[in-house]
Write an enzyme that holds these catalytic residues in place. Structure first.
Site, PDB file in Angstrom:
ATOM      1  N   HIS A   1       0.841  -1.201   0.000  1.00  0.00           N
ATOM      2  CA  HIS A   1       0.000   0.000   0.000  1.00  0.00           C
ATOM      3  C   HIS A   1       0.875   1.250   0.000  1.00  0.00           C
ATOM      4  O   HIS A   1       0.609   2.202  -0.735  1.00  0.00           O
ATOM      5  CB  HIS A   1      -0.897   0.046   1.248  1.00  0.00           C
ATOM      6  CG  HIS A   1      -1.949  -0.996   1.312  1.00  0.00           C
ATOM      7  ND1 HIS A   1      -2.086  -1.823   2.393  1.00  0.00           N
ATOM      8  CD2 HIS A   1      -2.936  -1.344   0.441  1.00  0.00           C
ATOM      9  CE1 HIS A   1      -3.121  -2.626   2.196  1.00  0.00           C
ATOM     10  NE2 HIS A   1      -3.643  -2.369   1.002  1.00  0.00           N
TER      11      HIS A   1
ATOM     12  N   LYS B   1     -16.882  -6.937   7.047  1.00  0.00           N
ATOM     13  CA  LYS B   1     -15.686  -7.726   7.353  1.00  0.00           C
ATOM     14  C   LYS B   1     -15.432  -7.740   8.853  1.00  0.00           C
ATOM     15  O   LYS B   1     -15.723  -6.782   9.559  1.00  0.00           O
ATOM     16  CB  LYS B   1     -14.448  -7.119   6.681  1.00  0.00           C
ATOM     17  CG  LYS B   1     -14.438  -7.197   5.186  1.00  0.00           C
ATOM     18  CD  LYS B   1     -13.130  -6.631   4.656  1.00  0.00           C
ATOM     19  CE  LYS B   1     -13.024  -6.739   3.150  1.00  0.00           C
ATOM     20  NZ  LYS B   1     -11.760  -6.192   2.666  1.00  0.00           N
TER      21      LYS B   1
ATOM     22  N   SER C   1      -3.083  -7.510   2.929  1.00  0.00           N
ATOM     23  CA  SER C   1      -3.424  -7.377   4.351  1.00  0.00           C
ATOM     24  C   SER C   1      -3.903  -8.704   4.920  1.00  0.00           C
ATOM     25  O   SER C   1      -3.577  -9.053   6.059  1.00  0.00           O
ATOM     26  CB  SER C   1      -4.508  -6.317   4.542  1.00  0.00           C
ATOM     27  OG  SER C   1      -4.041  -5.047   4.188  1.00  0.00           O
TER      28      SER C   1
END
Length: 162
Positions: free
Chosen positions: A20, A44, A131
């Protein structure tokens, strides 16, 4: 007089990774300002709360003056319009990413034609980082020090009791 082009880089950032960060450095070279839009992510189960993700992301990106970190809820296209952004930045790591991201960009363009999508790729050595993998490796006791910044590593270790 040139116009400031503002971009939005949306994601959950649970946690933000070196991939990122690489994408954001590239985006900063192209755009006048980049807003990192951290999703509330109701759908999530995140490792970090929204406030924690905002704080960790701000700390990890503190050396990037063109970057601003903001929370968002709802449609990212509405967030982009509300923040006067002209571009959505999306990352591509693989062909699988491209198939999904192209569909998403097409729908975003349908919803808000004035917001374009720019696809960027991370440096080759960072393309395998996600991630999801960082969380899984860290949770299972693996070393993620080469995948995240020291700030993020410290937050992961604190959360996981290490």
């Amino acid at each position: 007089m040139p116009t400031l082009v503002r971009a939005v880089f949306p994601g959950t950032f649970d946690p933000i990774t070196l991939g990122h960060e690489d994408m954001l450095r590239r985006a900063c070279a192209l755009f006048g300002e980049v807003i990192v839009a951290v999703a509330m992510a109701h759908h999530k189960k995140t490792l970090f709360t929204l406030d924690e993700r905002l704080s960790i992301t701000r700390q990890a990106l503190a050396d990037m003056p063109k970057v601003r970190v903001e929370p968002f809820e709802g449609l990212v296209t509405e967030f982009a319009v509300a923040h006067h952004a002209q571009v959505m930045v999306r990352g591509l790591r693989s062909g699988t990413d491209f198939d999904y991201e192209l569909q998403l960009a097409s729908m975003n363009r349908h919803l808000r034609p004035q917001v374009d999508t720019a696809f960027l790729t991370p440096a080759p050595q960072l393309q395998c980082i996600s991630s999801t993998l960082v969380r899984e490796i860290a949770t299972l006791g693996g070393d993620v020090g080469q995948l995240v910044s020291p700030t993020v590593l410290a937050a992961l270790q604190a959360r996981l009791g290490r």
